[in-house]
Design an enzyme around this catalytic site. Structure first.
Site, PDB file in Angstrom:
ATOM      1  N   LYS A  58       0.900  -1.241  -0.050  1.00 48.73           N
ATOM      2  CA  LYS A  58       0.071   0.000   0.051  1.00 48.73           C
ATOM      3  C   LYS A  58       0.940   1.254   0.075  1.00 48.73           C
ATOM      4  O   LYS A  58       1.872   1.521   0.753  1.00 48.73           O
ATOM      5  CB  LYS A  58      -0.793  -0.225   1.379  1.00 48.73           C
ATOM      6  CG  LYS A  58      -1.740   1.422   1.684  1.00 48.73           C
ATOM      7  CD  LYS A  58      -2.826   1.366   0.568  1.00 48.73           C
ATOM      8  CE  LYS A  58      -3.644   2.464   0.613  1.00 48.73           C
ATOM      9  NZ  LYS A  58      -4.666   2.462   1.869  1.00 48.73           N
ATOM     10  N   ASP A  94     -13.334  -0.103   2.487  1.00 48.12           N
ATOM     11  CA  ASP A  94     -12.432   0.860   3.191  1.00 48.12           C
ATOM     12  C   ASP A  94     -12.787   1.307   4.559  1.00 48.12           C
ATOM     13  O   ASP A  94     -13.103   2.152   5.132  1.00 48.12           O
ATOM     14  CB  ASP A  94     -12.335   2.289   2.291  1.00 48.12           C
ATOM     15  CG  ASP A  94     -11.216   3.170   2.843  1.00 48.12           C
ATOM     16  OD1 ASP A  94     -10.329   2.814   3.727  1.00 48.12           O
ATOM     17  OD2 ASP A  94     -11.182   4.312   2.441  1.00 48.12           O
TER      18      ASP A  94
END
Ligand code: DOR
Ligand code: ZN
Ligand code: ZN
Length: 434
Positions: free
Chosen positions: A164, A301
């Site tokens: 990420k 998310d």
């Protein structure tokens, strides 16, 4: 052994499913059977083993026409474990997943400590193994203090397959601005999951085309961002076999808009996240992009903060794992999206993107990570329904049509009709696919 009878798949076919040893052993179409007619009989190892009332070796569940889907695979969650476990931990977060129909979540690295070293990754895996009641995997993190050596180690060893990268400011201090460092991160990081807003999407696309091996663009939130992604996806120099681009949309950017923030000072504090909510026309554009086939996944998310935190200072992030499927099923009920597309974006594509060869489809030989949903169930979310440790949801009070009623992970029922069937603290290793 478990037999799920009288179910349907998303295409509306009547099916019976035989599960054994954590695997879908057989799926039978039972559409030809009249009521009271010949029951379908599964065959395994040459023996007829099910379908009749004489069957005794396992549990048979009559699903009365409910829909079976592969368990949802959510590639984007922030489970806050370790270090921020007053917000969420692997136990509470995985229960929230199971309730919402998610049988496999991938966790983001902005924890405390951040998952930016091999040691921090192993520590996180150990913690998750002890308490998660669903499957989990972990994205490694790129640090602005240059951890490229660590990235190389974990990608080489297979301990992680993805990294990420934050190209904008968000929760945690993981923003990278140094363009030389970014090049090296994109080279080393396997599949790059990027937090990129507005023009940073172009930066990510370019880095991927030049240095990367695949780009997953998280939470595309606006028409402008989606247009940039569509343009990149349509350009074979930017999106190709060696440098694929995947597009993720969150439920909140589809079903919440910025205008809700002005309803009250409370809403104005709660409905904050990165990227921020946009307008209804942005949300409509995202839905159209889904219909046009430009979106690969729905990722939640899931980024819980406690109510006290949300109401006392600006905190970016909202919980999402318990409501993502219900929101998509409700949209399907309203005719906004096809339920086949829901399965594709929430199950099949996430599995394919992460290389989970035996997951994401309801097929014989695949892992028995399965959910049963009641597509017609009308319900209203209240605060006491919430499993997440944060104990609130931006969707409290919302009417849904469609609900997960059963979650099976590795052939075991972990959640059924409002009840958890395993405690998650029994030391069972649900593992991490790596
Ligand atoms: O709103 C957000 N919250 N956006 C992010 O990028 C991070 C997340 C978090 O971890 O709180
Ligand atoms: Zn993000
Ligand atoms: Zn995130």
């Amino acid at each position: 052994m478990l037999i799920l009878k009288n179910a349907r798949n998303v295409s509306g076919e009547k099916i019976d499913v035989l599960i054994d040893k954590g695997i879908i052993q057989d799926i039978r179409l039972s559409g030809g059977c009249k009521a009271g007619g010949v029951p379908s009989v599964f065959k395994t190892e040459g023996k007829a083993i099910g379908g009749t009332s004489g069957f005794a070796a396992g549990r048979e569940i009559d699903l009365e026409g409910k829909i079976l889907m592969p368990g949802i695979i959510d590639l984007h969650t922030h489970m806050r474990d370790p270090g921020l476990t007053h917000k969420e931990d692997f136990y509470t977060g995985s229960r929230a997943c199971a309730k919402g129909g998610i049988s496999f979540f991938f966790d983001m690295p902005n924890t405390v400590p951040p998952t930016v070293s091999e040691a921090a990754l192993s520590e996180k895996i150990q913690r998750a193994r002890k308490s998660s009641i669903v499957h989990c995997g972990f994205h490694f993190g790129a640090s602005n203090e240059d951890n490229v050596e660590e990235i190389e180690k974990v990608i080489k060893s297979g301990a992680a397959v993805s990294t990420k990268v934050f190209l904008n400011e968000s929760t945690g201090l993981m923003l990278i601005r140094d363009s030389e460092l970014l090049k090296r991160v994109f080279k080393a990081g396997g599949l790059i999951f990027v937090h990129s807003e507005n023009e940073m999407i172009d930066t990510a696309v370019e880095l991927n085309a030049r240095y990367g091996r695949g780009l997953y663009i998280c939470h595309i939130s606006s028409r402008r961002e989606m247009e940039a992604v569509i343009k990149a996806k349509q350009n074979p120099e930017l999106n190709n076999k060696d440098h694929p681009i995947y597009a993720e949309v969150t439920p909140h950017h589809l079903f919440l808009t910025e205008s809700l923030r002005s309803e009250s000072p409370r809403q104005d504090m709660l409905l904050r996240m990165k990227p921020e909510l946009k307008t209804q026309s942005d949300a409509d554009f995202l839905m159209q992009a889904i219909k046009d086939g430009f979106v690969d996944t729905i990722g939640t998310d899931h980024a819980p903060h406690t109510l006290e935190e949300k109401l006392s200072k600006l905190c970016f992030g909202i919980p999402g794992v318990e409501t993502s499927l219900a929101l998509m099923l409700t949209a399907a009920h309203q005719g906004l999206i096809d339920i086949n597309t829901v399965q594709k974006l929430m199950c099949e594509n996430p599995a394919a993107i992460m290389g989970l060869a035996k997951k994401g489809k309801l097929l014989a030989g695949f892992d028995a990570d399965i959910i049963a949903v009641d597509p017609d169930k009308e319900w209203t979310l209240t605060a006491c329904d919430i499993e997440s440790k944060c104990k609130w949801s931006p969707y409290e009070g919302r009417r849904f049509t469609g609900k997960n009623i059963m979650t099976i992970v590795g052939g075991k029922i972990v959640y059924e009709n409002g009840r958890f069937k395993i405690d998650g603290q029994d030391g069972t290793d649900y593992g991490n696919r790596f």
